[in-house]
Scaffold this active site. Structure first.
Site, PDB file in Angstrom:
ATOM      1  N   ASP A  67     -11.382  -6.869 -16.537  1.00 24.24           N
ATOM      2  CA  ASP A  67     -11.270  -7.497 -15.543  1.00 24.24           C
ATOM      3  C   ASP A  67     -10.141  -8.668 -15.866  1.00 24.24           C
ATOM      4  OD1 ASP A  67     -12.983  -8.906 -17.270  1.00 24.24           O
ATOM      5  OD2 ASP A  67     -14.528  -9.379 -15.939  1.00 24.24           O
ATOM      6  N   ASN A 136     -26.458 -13.842 -14.207  1.00 23.82           N
ATOM      7  CA  ASN A 136     -26.793 -13.128 -12.906  1.00 23.82           C
ATOM      8  C   ASN A 136     -26.799 -11.785 -12.967  1.00 23.82           C
ATOM      9  OD1 ASN A 136     -24.305 -12.550 -12.591  1.00 23.82           O
ATOM     10  ND2 ASN A 136     -23.904 -13.868 -10.902  1.00 23.82           N
ATOM     11  N   HIS A 138     -24.229  -9.885 -13.949  1.00 28.49           N
ATOM     12  CA  HIS A 138     -22.909  -9.207 -13.758  1.00 28.49           C
ATOM     13  C   HIS A 138     -22.502  -8.392 -14.838  1.00 28.49           C
ATOM     14  CE1 HIS A 138     -20.565 -13.065 -14.496  1.00 28.49           C
ATOM     15  NE2 HIS A 138     -20.400 -12.182 -15.480  1.00 28.49           N
ATOM     16  N   GLU A 143     -20.128  -8.562  -9.374  1.00 23.02           N
ATOM     17  CA  GLU A 143     -21.137  -9.513  -8.992  1.00 23.02           C
ATOM     18  C   GLU A 143     -22.388  -9.219  -8.126  1.00 23.02           C
ATOM     19  OE1 GLU A 143     -21.250 -12.465 -10.548  1.00 23.02           O
ATOM     20  OE2 GLU A 143     -19.453 -13.818 -10.089  1.00 23.02           O
TER      21      GLU A 143
HETATM   22  C1  GLP Z   1     -17.295 -13.338 -17.768  1.00 20.98           C
HETATM   23  C2  GLP Z   1     -16.733 -11.785 -17.905  1.00 20.98           C
HETATM   24  C3  GLP Z   1     -17.856 -10.942 -18.281  1.00 20.98           C
HETATM   25  C4  GLP Z   1     -18.857 -11.661 -19.318  1.00 20.98           C
HETATM   26  C5  GLP Z   1     -19.389 -12.827 -18.737  1.00 20.98           C
HETATM   27  C6  GLP Z   1     -20.514 -13.424 -19.615  1.00 20.98           C
HETATM   28  O1  GLP Z   1     -17.859 -13.457 -16.308  1.00 20.98           O
HETATM   29  N1  GLP Z   1     -16.111 -11.525 -16.933  1.00 20.98           N
HETATM   30  O2  GLP Z   1     -17.308  -9.773 -18.631  1.00 20.98           O
HETATM   31  O3  GLP Z   1     -19.826 -10.341 -19.723  1.00 20.98           O
HETATM   32  O4  GLP Z   1     -18.514 -13.721 -18.714  1.00 20.98           O
HETATM   33  O5  GLP Z   1     -19.880 -13.998 -20.686  1.00 20.98           O
HETATM   34  P1  GLP Z   1     -20.610 -14.846 -22.052  1.00 20.98           P
HETATM   35  O6  GLP Z   1     -20.526 -13.811 -23.096  1.00 20.98           O
HETATM   36  O7  GLP Z   1     -19.390 -15.776 -22.083  1.00 20.98           O
HETATM   37  O8  GLP Z   1     -21.892 -15.329 -21.486  1.00 20.98           O
END
Ligand code: GLP
Length: 241
Positions: A67, A136, A138, A143
């Site tokens: 992304d 959440n 995702h 989402e």
């Molecule tokens: C972002 C990314 C996701 C990732 C998520 C969780 O939203 N787009 O790919 O999994 O963050 O991030 P973290 O590992 O910092 O909790």
């Protein structure tokens, strides 16, 4: 689904890096699906260390990221392109032209989404897809929604995601509200999926994803339908599974 229950973040990062390096040693021209967020950073650091020691090479590896924020130039410090360069690509022997991140700056987003899907398809999909998990549920920036989005698409980020990601942005700097993300089609087409989770604030999302109903309200729950998922977590994140 295979679960590796590791004692802490260092151990889970090492385990995930181990799985990824084994994949590269098995297939030096592997296609890796990569993720951003805080959790995979330790995995990238461990891979950098082993790559610099000469244990294996990324020279023939190709990568596709999940992304990118809409509207951030690739040079913007919080863009996911910049994140990947700083945390990983700049320190390993990968060729920059073999690393792909969606273009969040494209004028025609619909065309960019179609181009990215076609790119991932033309590479034969990921041999191994690394995933983090949003609080959440995702994955990438898929989402919670009324239905699963199969294709790469533009998404309105939820308030909880914007809030969770605000920590990466400076004070007064606004967090983008939209992003372009690979859909669950490309993610599920990966031959193996390795998900990394760390910390108590992921425990409920992990439980819902693994043991709850398969529903687009918890996008990661679709992974229950994949036949090669490896979950690598610390005790806190895996508290309910
Ligand atoms: C972002 C990314 C996701 C990732 C998520 C969780 O939203 N787009 O790919 O999994 O963050 O991030 P973290 O590992 O910092 O909790």
């Amino acid at each position: 689904m295979r679960i590796y229950r590791e004692k802490d973040y260092t151990a889970l990062s090492r385990r995930a890096a181990n799985l990824i390096s084994a994949e590269i040693i098995r297939k030096p021209d592997s296609v890796l699906g990569l993720a951003t967020g805080g959790t995979p950073v330790g995995t990238y650091s461990q891979l950098i260390e082993w790559n610099q020691k000469g244990d294996f090479s990324f020279a023939e590896v190709k990568t596709v990221n999940l992304d990118e924020y809409q509207g951030l130039l690739p040079e913007h410090p919080q863009s996911y392109r910049c994140f990947m360069q700083e945390k990983f690509f700049d320190h390993i022997d990968i060729k920059k032209e073999n690393t792909f991140v969606p273009n969040g700056e494209a004028e025609d987003m619909e065309a960019e989404c179609a181009r990215y899907d076609e790119l991932v398809r033309s590479l034969g999909y990921a041999d191994l897809q690394l995933l983090g998990l949003g609080r959440n549920g995702h994955i990438g920036f898929n989402e919670p929604s009324d239905f699963f989005h199969k294709e790469t698409h533009l998404v309105d980020l939820t308030e909880s995601t914007i809030e969770a990601n605000a920590r990466f942005f400076g004070e007064g700097e606004s967090v983008p509200r939209r992003a372009i993300t690979m859909g669950v089609g490309c993610i599920m087409a990966a031959r193996r999926i390795v998900m990394v989770v760390s910390g108590a604030n992921k425990a409920e999302a992990v439980r819902d994803a693994l043991l709850g109903a398969i529903t687009p309200r918890c996008p990661a729950s679709i992974l229950q339908l994949h036949n090669d998922v490896v979950l690598v977590g610390d005790e806190e994140a895996l508290a309910y599974v």
